[in-house]
Design a protein around this motif. Structure first.
Motif, PDB file in Angstrom:
ATOM      1  N   SER A   1      55.999 -18.224  60.181  1.00 15.45           N
ATOM      2  CA  SER A   1      55.973 -19.655  59.866  1.00 15.45           C
ATOM      3  C   SER A   1      54.543 -20.033  59.494  1.00 15.45           C
ATOM      4  O   SER A   1      53.577 -19.434  59.952  1.00 15.45           O
ATOM      5  CB  SER A   1      56.457 -20.476  61.067  1.00 15.45           C
TER       6      SER A   1
ATOM      7  N   ASP B   1      68.420 -13.446  47.961  1.00 14.34           N
ATOM      8  CA  ASP B   1      68.408 -14.731  48.657  1.00 14.34           C
ATOM      9  C   ASP B   1      66.993 -15.305  48.686  1.00 14.34           C
ATOM     10  O   ASP B   1      66.036 -14.661  48.277  1.00 14.34           O
ATOM     11  CB  ASP B   1      69.000 -14.593  50.064  1.00 14.34           C
ATOM     12  N   GLU B   2      66.883 -16.509  49.172  1.00 14.45           N
ATOM     13  CA  GLU B   2      65.592 -17.206  49.179  1.00 14.45           C
ATOM     14  C   GLU B   2      64.564 -16.490  50.043  1.00 14.45           C
ATOM     15  O   GLU B   2      63.388 -16.424  49.689  1.00 14.45           O
ATOM     16  CB  GLU B   2      65.782 -18.646  49.661  1.00 14.45           C
ATOM     17  N   LYS B   3      65.001 -15.920  51.186  1.00 16.52           N
ATOM     18  CA  LYS B   3      64.052 -15.217  52.069  1.00 16.52           C
ATOM     19  C   LYS B   3      63.509 -13.955  51.405  1.00 16.52           C
ATOM     20  O   LYS B   3      62.350 -13.616  51.575  1.00 16.52           O
ATOM     21  CB  LYS B   3      64.721 -14.879  53.402  1.00 16.52           C
ATOM     22  N   SER B   4      64.346 -13.279  50.639  1.00 13.35           N
ATOM     23  CA  SER B   4      63.884 -12.093  49.926  1.00 13.35           C
ATOM     24  C   SER B   4      62.859 -12.458  48.863  1.00 13.35           C
ATOM     25  O   SER B   4      61.843 -11.770  48.691  1.00 13.35           O
ATOM     26  CB  SER B   4      65.057 -11.353  49.273  1.00 13.35           C
TER      27      SER B   4
ATOM     28  N   TRP C   1      58.982  -7.406  56.951  1.00 21.22           N
ATOM     29  CA  TRP C   1      60.320  -7.552  56.378  1.00 21.22           C
ATOM     30  C   TRP C   1      61.367  -7.706  57.479  1.00 21.22           C
ATOM     31  O   TRP C   1      62.227  -8.574  57.413  1.00 21.22           O
ATOM     32  CB  TRP C   1      60.654  -6.347  55.504  1.00 21.22           C
ATOM     33  N   ARG C   2      61.260  -6.879  58.495  1.00 18.95           N
ATOM     34  CA  ARG C   2      62.231  -6.931  59.595  1.00 18.95           C
ATOM     35  C   ARG C   2      62.126  -8.233  60.392  1.00 18.95           C
ATOM     36  O   ARG C   2      63.120  -8.711  60.924  1.00 18.95           O
ATOM     37  CB  ARG C   2      62.028  -5.750  60.532  1.00 18.95           C
ATOM     38  N   ARG C   3      60.923  -8.776  60.490  1.00 20.55           N
ATOM     39  CA  ARG C   3      60.707  -9.968  61.296  1.00 20.55           C
ATOM     40  C   ARG C   3      60.387 -11.186  60.441  1.00 20.55           C
ATOM     41  O   ARG C   3      59.755 -12.129  60.911  1.00 20.55           O
ATOM     42  CB  ARG C   3      59.576  -9.676  62.285  1.00 20.55           C
ATOM     43  N   ARG C   4      60.821 -11.184  59.191  1.00 21.99           N
ATOM     44  CA  ARG C   4      60.467 -12.252  58.264  1.00 21.99           C
ATOM     45  C   ARG C   4      60.938 -13.625  58.727  1.00 21.99           C
ATOM     46  O   ARG C   4      60.366 -14.626  58.344  1.00 21.99           O
ATOM     47  CB  ARG C   4      60.954 -11.936  56.854  1.00 21.99           C
ATOM     48  N   GLY C   5      61.935 -13.676  59.573  1.00 25.86           N
ATOM     49  CA  GLY C   5      62.397 -14.951  60.105  1.00 25.86           C
ATOM     50  C   GLY C   5      61.408 -15.566  61.081  1.00 25.86           C
ATOM     51  O   GLY C   5      61.461 -16.776  61.347  1.00 25.86           O
ATOM     52  N   GLU C   6      60.492 -14.782  61.623  1.00 20.84           N
ATOM     53  CA  GLU C   6      59.516 -15.270  62.600  1.00 20.84           C
ATOM     54  C   GLU C   6      58.252 -15.815  61.948  1.00 20.84           C
ATOM     55  O   GLU C   6      57.421 -16.412  62.625  1.00 20.84           O
ATOM     56  CB  GLU C   6      59.125 -14.137  63.557  1.00 20.84           C
TER      57      GLU C   6
END
Length: 183
Positions: free
Chosen positions: A58, A9-12, A51-56
């Protein structure tokens, strides 16, 4: 569409790009703060957290990554200090024997003089409290076989405690009687 089929996916992809771009900077940062053997592990831990917190993450990720690396290094250094203090504390304490029954130097020496096999047989029954059947299972033999092994080991231990090393060495391993025993 093809990326979703292969599981990427794009985040990876963004994370891989961030890793490749900032790995060297994080490595140098950690290298300045901790001893060499731990650097690789701490950098890996930093990127695992990322990696675990990649959504945070910015904006530009390097300051965030260095902040994580800073906390990972601080935790490592605190743990190292605690281990050192514990080591000093333990070293300052009188060291009791592993078993109070080994305070008798003669018993300790007699056990040390036994073969590993004999010592194991005696200890399984005397100190671990196992039955012949249980001890035999531990050693992978039948209870009757273990009983014979234990009898021989106890005989050798008694001889060692009596300082009778020479006579016990003359006895054959088979459990039969030596010629000198018959005469």
């Amino acid at each position: 569409m093809l990326d979703n089929i292969t599981g990427v996916d794009e985040k990876s992809i963004a994370f891989e790009h961030m890793f490749r771009e900032h790995y060297a900077a994080v490595y140098r940062y950690v290298m300045r703060r901790v001893e060499e053997p731990a650097v690789q592990d701490l950098v890996a831990e930093t990127f695992l957290i990322a990696w675990r917190r990649r959504g945070e993450i910015s904006g530009h990720p390097l300051p965030w990554l260095l902040g994580v690396a800073r906390r990972v290094c601080a935790n490592h250094l605190r743990a190292r200090r605690r281990r050192a203090a514990l080591g000093e504390s333990v070293a300052a304490q009188p060291q009791p024997s592993a078993d109070p029954r080994l305070e008798d130097r003669g018993l300790k020496q007699a056990l040390a003089s036994l073969s590993d096999r004999d010592r194991e047989a005696v200890l399984l029954v005397a100190w671990d409290g196992l039955s012949n059947r249980q001890a035999g299972k531990v050693l992978g033999c039948r209870a009757a076989t273990f009983a014979v092994r234990l009898h021989r080991a106890r005989t050798r231990l008694a001889a060692a405690l009596d300082g009778d090393h020479d006579r016990s060495a003359d006895r054959p391993e088979t459990g039969g009687m030596a010629t000198s025993d018959v005469l």
